[in-house]
Design an enzyme around this catalytic site. Structure first.
Site, PDB file in Angstrom:
ATOM      1  N   ALA A 120       6.853  32.738 -82.520  1.00  0.00           N
ATOM      2  CA  ALA A 120       8.048  33.485 -81.581  1.00  0.00           C
ATOM      3  C   ALA A 120       9.084  32.491 -80.979  1.00  0.00           C
ATOM      4  O   ALA A 120       8.519  31.241 -80.521  1.00  0.00           O
ATOM      5  CB  ALA A 120       7.364  34.366 -80.825  1.00  0.00           C
ATOM      6  N   GLY A 143       3.321  32.935 -84.375  1.00  0.00           N
ATOM      7  CA  GLY A 143       3.746  34.137 -84.722  1.00  0.00           C
ATOM      8  C   GLY A 143       4.063  33.937 -86.377  1.00  0.00           C
ATOM      9  O   GLY A 143       3.920  34.795 -87.022  1.00  0.00           O
ATOM     10  N   GLU A 145       0.643  34.121 -88.093  1.00  0.00           N
ATOM     11  CA  GLU A 145       0.306  35.770 -87.993  1.00  0.00           C
ATOM     12  C   GLU A 145       1.052  36.583 -88.997  1.00  0.00           C
ATOM     13  O   GLU A 145       0.734  37.269 -89.466  1.00  0.00           O
ATOM     14  CB  GLU A 145       0.689  36.483 -86.528  1.00  0.00           C
ATOM     15  CG  GLU A 145      -0.580  35.462 -85.386  1.00  0.00           C
ATOM     16  CD  GLU A 145      -0.256  36.005 -84.303  1.00  0.00           C
ATOM     17  OE1 GLU A 145       1.037  35.894 -83.616  1.00  0.00           O
ATOM     18  OE2 GLU A 145      -1.146  36.686 -83.454  1.00  0.00           O
ATOM     19  N   GLU A 198      -0.828  29.015 -79.746  1.00  0.00           N
ATOM     20  CA  GLU A 198      -0.470  29.552 -78.658  1.00  0.00           C
ATOM     21  C   GLU A 198      -1.170  29.101 -77.061  1.00  0.00           C
ATOM     22  O   GLU A 198      -0.676  29.216 -76.242  1.00  0.00           O
ATOM     23  CB  GLU A 198      -0.814  31.155 -78.741  1.00  0.00           C
ATOM     24  CG  GLU A 198       0.215  31.768 -79.647  1.00  0.00           C
ATOM     25  CD  GLU A 198      -0.017  31.784 -81.159  1.00  0.00           C
ATOM     26  OE1 GLU A 198      -0.805  31.152 -81.513  1.00  0.00           O
ATOM     27  OE2 GLU A 198       0.617  32.575 -81.908  1.00  0.00           O
TER      28      GLU A 198
HETATM   29  N1  COA Z   1      10.800  28.744 -80.049  1.00  0.00           N
HETATM   30  C1  COA Z   1      11.629  28.278 -79.673  1.00  0.00           C
HETATM   31  N2  COA Z   1      12.465  27.053 -80.183  1.00  0.00           N
HETATM   32  C2  COA Z   1      11.868  26.460 -81.049  1.00  0.00           C
HETATM   33  C3  COA Z   1      10.583  26.910 -81.508  1.00  0.00           C
HETATM   34  C4  COA Z   1      10.109  27.933 -81.108  1.00  0.00           C
HETATM   35  N3  COA Z   1       8.802  28.525 -81.095  1.00  0.00           N
HETATM   36  N4  COA Z   1      10.030  25.738 -82.480  1.00  0.00           N
HETATM   37  C5  COA Z   1      11.083  25.122 -82.462  1.00  0.00           C
HETATM   38  N5  COA Z   1      12.111  25.335 -81.665  1.00  0.00           N
HETATM   39  C6  COA Z   1      13.448  24.700 -81.333  1.00  0.00           C
HETATM   40  C7  COA Z   1      13.388  23.313 -80.476  1.00  0.00           C
HETATM   41  O1  COA Z   1      13.074  23.788 -79.304  1.00  0.00           O
HETATM   42  C8  COA Z   1      14.638  22.759 -80.814  1.00  0.00           C
HETATM   43  O2  COA Z   1      15.602  23.285 -80.184  1.00  0.00           O
HETATM   44  P1  COA Z   1      16.877  22.333 -79.609  1.00  0.00           P
HETATM   45  O3  COA Z   1      17.167  21.603 -80.923  1.00  0.00           O
HETATM   46  O4  COA Z   1      17.854  23.316 -78.979  1.00  0.00           O
HETATM   47  O5  COA Z   1      15.946  21.161 -78.594  1.00  0.00           O
HETATM   48  C9  COA Z   1      14.471  22.978 -82.600  1.00  0.00           C
HETATM   49  O6  COA Z   1      14.082  24.197 -82.706  1.00  0.00           O
HETATM   50  C10 COA Z   1      14.082  21.866 -83.170  1.00  0.00           C
HETATM   51  O7  COA Z   1      12.817  21.817 -82.807  1.00  0.00           O
HETATM   52  P2  COA Z   1      12.174  20.224 -82.911  1.00  0.00           P
HETATM   53  O8  COA Z   1      10.632  20.280 -82.289  1.00  0.00           O
HETATM   54  O9  COA Z   1      13.105  19.383 -82.402  1.00  0.00           O
HETATM   55  O10 COA Z   1      11.939  20.158 -84.486  1.00  0.00           O
HETATM   56  P3  COA Z   1      10.656  19.126 -85.390  1.00  0.00           P
HETATM   57  O11 COA Z   1      11.111  19.352 -86.856  1.00  0.00           O
HETATM   58  O12 COA Z   1      10.491  17.994 -84.827  1.00  0.00           O
HETATM   59  O13 COA Z   1       9.361  19.976 -85.368  1.00  0.00           O
HETATM   60  C11 COA Z   1       7.998  22.116 -85.285  1.00  0.00           C
HETATM   61  C12 COA Z   1       9.136  21.420 -85.635  1.00  0.00           C
HETATM   62  C13 COA Z   1       7.865  23.282 -85.938  1.00  0.00           C
HETATM   63  C14 COA Z   1       6.516  21.282 -85.692  1.00  0.00           C
HETATM   64  C15 COA Z   1       8.024  22.065 -83.610  1.00  0.00           C
HETATM   65  O14 COA Z   1       9.467  22.525 -83.368  1.00  0.00           O
HETATM   66  C16 COA Z   1       7.057  23.032 -82.853  1.00  0.00           C
HETATM   67  O15 COA Z   1       5.891  22.394 -82.919  1.00  0.00           O
HETATM   68  N6  COA Z   1       7.464  24.170 -82.421  1.00  0.00           N
HETATM   69  C17 COA Z   1       6.679  25.019 -81.726  1.00  0.00           C
HETATM   70  C18 COA Z   1       5.689  25.765 -82.462  1.00  0.00           C
HETATM   71  C19 COA Z   1       4.716  26.650 -81.731  1.00  0.00           C
HETATM   72  O16 COA Z   1       4.179  26.151 -80.438  1.00  0.00           O
HETATM   73  N7  COA Z   1       4.806  27.944 -82.019  1.00  0.00           N
HETATM   74  C20 COA Z   1       4.087  28.997 -81.396  1.00  0.00           C
HETATM   75  C21 COA Z   1       4.939  29.841 -80.531  1.00  0.00           C
HETATM   76  S1  COA Z   1       4.131  31.197 -80.192  1.00  0.00           S
END
Ligand code: COA
Length: 257
Positions: A65, A108, A111, A131
């Site tokens: 999410a 999410g 999920e 989470e």
């Molecule tokens: N919600 C909102 N924004 C998100 C996001 C999320 N769940 N996951 C990634 N983004 C955004 C980042 O903030 C970034 O935005 P910006 O360019 O405006 O700064 C963009 O997507 C790119 O993310 P980044 O982390 O730089 O990409 P990456 O390729 O290095 O890593 C992931 C990819 C998926 C491993 C990493 O983004 C991540 O861990 N995301 C969160 C996962 C998470 O905790 N999910 C649970 C949510 S309930």
């Protein structure tokens, strides 16, 4: 219908929903969740669709999410755009749903995969429920569904540590049905989808209903439901066609009636 965060195609009775929000790694904001819910409802009613595939874009299935959205939400907003309801609608959809996990399936996103009937992943996929790192728990069905698939002890470890696992570990835990080299993922997904779309849609529907009940019903209620659904199938044209085709040594043609 035009969607902001989804791309949808339908071919050979198989609908593909691609989650498409690349600038946020396919993180799902409220618009995305509402669109996914609407798309699932439409495709479930569409007679041209027998199987639904959900996939992501580039190296991400869904990164969870949208965390900005989570940050801004107030307690009772949980009962507004309810991720859990969207995912349970997928779980209970009368059409089979396959998750084609093309990369990160987190929070999410994991999920969402859990709500699907079959999960097929590529070798570079990573799955997890991180989470806990945000000070919350997986409330899109994660605490319940993950446990049913991988068992309580492993679900506790994954949810309490927030650790991500790779595709081979996910396969070992039964979280993935198949793992393929990245470039072969969609071929395998469509192979499985085509196999199912060639079966009687009504038998597939009844089988899914009975299977879903197996994780919550006690044995005698589950068996009674199974028998009643079979009685319904015994009244269908598809059952006549399936059995007749076998006896006539030909391939059946099912119309879902
Ligand atoms: N919600 C909102 N924004 C998100 C996001 C999320 N769940 N996951 C990634 N983004 C955004 C980042 O903030 C970034 O935005 P910006 O360019 O405006 O700064 C963009 O997507 C790119 O993310 P980044 O982390 O730089 O990409 P990456 O390729 O290095 O890593 C992931 C990819 C998926 C491993 C990493 O983004 C991540 O861990 N995301 C969160 C996962 C998470 O905790 N999910 C649970 C949510 S309930």
């Amino acid at each position: 219908m035009d969607y902001k965060s989804l791309k949808i195609s339908i071919e050979n009775f198989i609908a593909t929903i691609q989650i498409f929000r690349p600038e946020k790694r396919n993180a799902m904001d409220p618009v995305s969740w509402v669109e996914l819910d609407q798309a699932m409802k439409q495709l479930t009613l569409n007679q041209e669709v027998r199987v639904i595939v959900i996939t992501g874009y580039e190296k991400v299935f869904v990164a969870g999410a949208d965390i900005q959205w989570i940050h801004d939400r107030r307690p009772l907003d949980i009962y507004g755009v309810a991720v859990q309801d969207v995912l349970m609608n997928i779980y209970r959809s009368y059409k089979p749903v396959i998750a084609a996990i093309n990369g990160y399936a987190l929070g999410g996103g994991c999920e969402l995969a859990l709500a699907c009937d079959i999960r097929i992943g590529c070798e570079s996929a990573k799955l997890g429920q991180p989470e806990i790192n945000l000070g919350i728990l997986p409330a899109g069905g994660g605490t319940q569904q993950l446990t049913r698939i991988v068992g309580l002890a492993k679900a506790k470890e994954l949810i309490l540590t927030g650790d991500l696992i790779d595709a081979s570990e996910a396969y070992r835990l039964n979280l993935l049905n198949h793992v393929l080299p990245d470039e072969q993922l969609m071929d395998k997904v469509y192979e499985v989808a085509s196999k199912i779309s060639g079966k009687s849609p009504v038998a597939v529907k009844m089988a899914k209903i009975a299977l879903n009940e197996s994780s919550t019903a006690d044995l005698s209620s589950g068996l009674a439901l199974e028998k009643a659904l079979q009685a319904i199938l015994f009244s269908t044209e598809d059952k006549k066609e399936g059995t007749k085709a076998f006896l006539e040594k030909r391939k059946p043609v099912f119309n879902g009636e």
